[in-house]
Design an enzyme around this catalytic site. Structure first.
Site, mmCIF file in Angstrom:
data_model
loop_
_atom_site.group_PDB
_atom_site.id
_atom_site.type_symbol
_atom_site.label_atom_id
_atom_site.label_comp_id
_atom_site.label_asym_id
_atom_site.label_seq_id
_atom_site.Cartn_x
_atom_site.Cartn_y
_atom_site.Cartn_z
ATOM 1 N N ASN A 96 0.833 -1.212 0.000
ATOM 2 C CA ASN A 96 0.000 0.000 0.000
ATOM 3 C C ASN A 96 0.862 1.254 0.000
ATOM 4 O O ASN A 96 1.945 1.295 0.595
ATOM 5 C CB ASN A 96 -1.033 0.004 1.136
ATOM 6 N N GLU A 114 0.467 5.231 0.677
ATOM 7 C CA GLU A 114 -0.413 6.259 1.243
ATOM 8 C C GLU A 114 0.016 7.659 0.809
ATOM 9 O O GLU A 114 1.074 7.844 0.196
ATOM 10 C CB GLU A 114 -0.439 6.127 2.772
ATOM 11 N N CYS A 171 -4.326 0.640 -2.303
ATOM 12 C CA CYS A 171 -4.164 -0.603 -1.538
ATOM 13 C C CYS A 171 -3.037 -1.466 -2.118
ATOM 14 O O CYS A 171 -2.786 -1.457 -3.336
ATOM 15 C CB CYS A 171 -5.442 -1.424 -1.578
ATOM 16 N N GLU A 185 -2.978 -4.658 -2.611
ATOM 17 C CA GLU A 185 -3.446 -5.664 -3.579
ATOM 18 C C GLU A 185 -3.510 -5.080 -4.986
ATOM 19 O O GLU A 185 -3.084 -5.687 -5.957
ATOM 20 C CB GLU A 185 -4.854 -6.159 -3.206
ATOM 21 N N CYS A 220 -10.303 -5.384 0.761
ATOM 22 C CA CYS A 220 -11.448 -4.470 0.758
ATOM 23 C C CYS A 220 -12.306 -4.716 -0.496
ATOM 24 O O CYS A 220 -11.876 -5.391 -1.443
ATOM 25 C CB CYS A 220 -10.970 -3.017 0.801
ATOM 26 N N CYS A 275 -10.744 -3.820 -3.886
ATOM 27 C CA CYS A 275 -9.719 -4.770 -4.351
ATOM 28 C C CYS A 275 -10.362 -6.075 -4.817
ATOM 29 O O CYS A 275 -9.901 -6.687 -5.785
ATOM 30 C CB CYS A 275 -8.693 -5.022 -3.253
#
Ligand code: THU
Length: 160
Positions: free
Chosen positions: A62, A64, A73, A75, A112, A115
């Site tokens: 990830n 940010e 993310c 993934e 999530c 994803c």
């Protein structure tokens, strides 16, 4: 009126030692990727390792941003990189794990919804199921045969 009931299924392993070596190795690659995540705000580092049909492994973590919604993310970083680098290769397996700097999370972290949808797109594109291998900081591991097992009532190109 009639109820419609959907179900999810997965295999649960007590820990990574219970996995076969190939899956354990992919999970270890995801853990290494998590260590390099850029997550100064959430302190929740996510690592993902994508195993392609040709045997290559592409990792992601990830990323940010101080403008929070720009975050991507782990993934999706991994599967988008895999698609960019090897557009014709099928994705066989994706391992996902975390390093939580706020305390040990001893249960599998599940991707999530965004994803899951991105993983589903790849399954549709390549006409191949993607196996998911999920773990938290430690402990129990989930092995899931296809994204569809954790994404009921999918939205896909069949509606378009
Ligand atoms: N995150 C992921 O990388 N994958 C998920 O499936 C859920 C959340 C990241 C985004 C953010 O950097 C941090 O975890 C906390 O939400």
């Amino acid at each position: 009126m009639r109820p419609i009931i959907t179900s999810s299924q997965l295999l649960s392993y007590d820990n990574e030692q219970e996995l076969d070596p190939a899956r354990a190795q992919l999970l270890a690659r995801a853990k290494q990727a998590a260590a390099d995540a850029y997550a100064p705000y959430s302190k929740f580092k996510v690592g993902s390792a994508v195993l392609l049909a040709n045997g290559e492994v592409v990792i992601g973590s990830n990323q940010e941003n101080a403008a929070y919604p720009l975050t991507m993310c782990g993934e999706r970083v991994a599967i988008f990189a895999a698609s960019a680098l090897y557009p014709k290769e099928k994705i066989a397996k994706v391992a996902i794990t975390i390093i939580s700097e706020k305390g040990n999370i001893n249960r599998p972290v599940t991707p999530c919804g965004a994803c899951r949808q991105a993983l589903l797109e790849n399954e549709t594109r390549t006409q191949a199921d993607i196996e998911l291998i999920l773990q938290g900081d430690s402990g129990e591991v989930y092995v899931i045969k296809t994204v569809k097992d954790i994404l009921p009532f999918i939205f896909d190109a069949s509606f378009l």
